[in-house]
Design a protein around this motif. Structure first.
Motif, mmCIF file in Angstrom:
data_model
loop_
_atom_site.group_PDB
_atom_site.id
_atom_site.type_symbol
_atom_site.label_atom_id
_atom_site.label_comp_id
_atom_site.label_asym_id
_atom_site.label_seq_id
_atom_site.Cartn_x
_atom_site.Cartn_y
_atom_site.Cartn_z
ATOM 1 N N THR A 48 82.499 -84.838 12.339
ATOM 2 C CA THR A 48 81.356 -85.738 12.450
ATOM 3 C C THR A 48 81.498 -86.800 11.374
ATOM 4 O O THR A 48 81.527 -86.482 10.176
ATOM 5 N N ASP A 92 81.647 -84.441 6.003
ATOM 6 C CA ASP A 92 80.974 -83.378 5.249
ATOM 7 C C ASP A 92 81.864 -82.168 5.023
ATOM 8 O O ASP A 92 81.410 -81.161 4.472
ATOM 9 N N HIS A 118 80.330 -90.240 9.305
ATOM 10 C CA HIS A 118 79.139 -90.962 8.868
ATOM 11 C C HIS A 118 79.549 -92.297 8.245
ATOM 12 O O HIS A 118 80.627 -92.433 7.672
ATOM 13 N N ASP A 119 78.663 -93.272 8.359
ATOM 14 C CA ASP A 119 78.832 -94.572 7.673
ATOM 15 C C ASP A 119 80.211 -95.185 7.954
ATOM 16 O O ASP A 119 80.933 -95.610 7.050
#
Length: 316
Positions: free
Chosen positions: A282, A241, A284-285
């Protein structure tokens, strides 16, 4: 007899006056054959020479040296026969503003001496989703519809060899699906297809064999299966992000939020993930996937990043 044969094809253009060299070599001794019935991909970055090669194939430009033939007909000395065997869908949206779609297809049929071609024209219109546009003037069609008409114009004389130069550039998903379903059908019926595209997932799904050009030279030529098999390892892929910190290892391919690292082995994967944790990211996926044609393409282009004089010629 090959469907298309390029033999030692070179194309030189005059360089600007302030350039160090007198000529610019757009193609440098390009040689390969495309067999009848193949679905063949021609890939390369912008300026690699793909469109120049197709322009020579279509007879719109002359090679500085070398020969090009279509089903045994030389594109220069036997140009009429070569053009009858070839259907070309160009990159540019070129159309006649004075005719509707059906009229344009009838006139195109006439250029090849074909009369009473309405049954095939109707099939083309239906297969390409143009039936309701048959009597619409070309000027008022959307860009995607114009692209469909270009495909129909290239196929109206039933050429055994079809050349698609970036046919799905800037078009919607529906057209892509319609086009590939129809072209795949023609290929299964025996038509030879030469495709250039920057959508490498299309080339991977459709093409049995692929040539890659860089700076006017063939730098890879093999079956799609062999090219994928030769790719180095897997790819670690995840989403973030925020921006990728400079502390992470170099070599990442970043597309928006998606980060991809070449993963040769489990140790490399762990090192990338550990570096991401230390940077406070962080993830993700997270997934590990097999290398695809885009990965192969980038590897090949990186391997041939030298100047043209230093790059080794491909053996084909």
């Amino acid at each position: 007899m090959p469907a298309i044969s390029f033999q030692s094809v070179s194309k030189a253009y005059p360089s600007p006056r302030n350039a160090a060299s007198d000529t610019f070599l757009a193609l440098d001794e390009v040689s390969f054959n495309i067999d009848q019935g193949e679905f063949f991909g021609l890939l390369g970055p912008n300026g690699a020479g793909k469109t120049t090669l197709i322009t020579i194939l279509a007879g719109l430009a002359r090679a500085t040296s070398g020969t090009v033939s279509v089903l045994g007909s030389d594109v220069q000395s036997d140009y009429a026969a070569a053009r009858r065997k070839l259907g070309v869908v160009p990159q540019e949206l070129v159309f006649d503003p004075f005719f509707n779609v059906r009229e344009a297809l009838r006139f195109q049929s006439g250029y090849f001496g074909i009369q009473h071609n309405d049954a095939w024209i109707d099939e083309l219109l239906e297969s390409l989703g143009l039936t309701d546009k048959a009597h619409v003037n070309m000027r008022v069609l959307s860009g995607g519809m114009k692209r469909r008409v270009l495909v129909a114009l290239a196929l109206v004389h039933r050429p055994p060899v079809i050349v698609l130069d970036e046919p799905t550039a800037g078009v919607d998903v529906e057209l892509r699906q319609t086009l590939w379903a129809f072209i795949s059908k023609l290929n299964k019926q025996g038509s030879t297809v030469l495709l250039t595209t920057h959508y490498l997932e299309e080339a991977e799904a459709l093409c049995g064999r692929i040539a890659m050009l860089k700076e006017g030279r063939v730098v890879a030529l093999d079956t799609t299966r062999a090219l994928l098999k030769a790719a180095s390892g897997n790819v670690l892929q995840f989403k973030i992000d925020s921006e990728l910190p400079l502390s992470l290892p170099a070599g990442a391919r970043v597309t928006g939020r998606v980060v991809q690292y070449p993963a040769i082995d489990a140790l490399a994967i762990e090192q990338y993930l550990a570096a991401a944790r230390e940077a406070g990211l962080t993830l993700h996926d997270i997934e590990i996937r097999r290398a695809d044609l885009e990965d192969v393409f980038l590897q090949v282009m990186k391997q041939h990043a030298q100047t043209p004089s230093q790059a080794s010629k491909a053996v084909v």
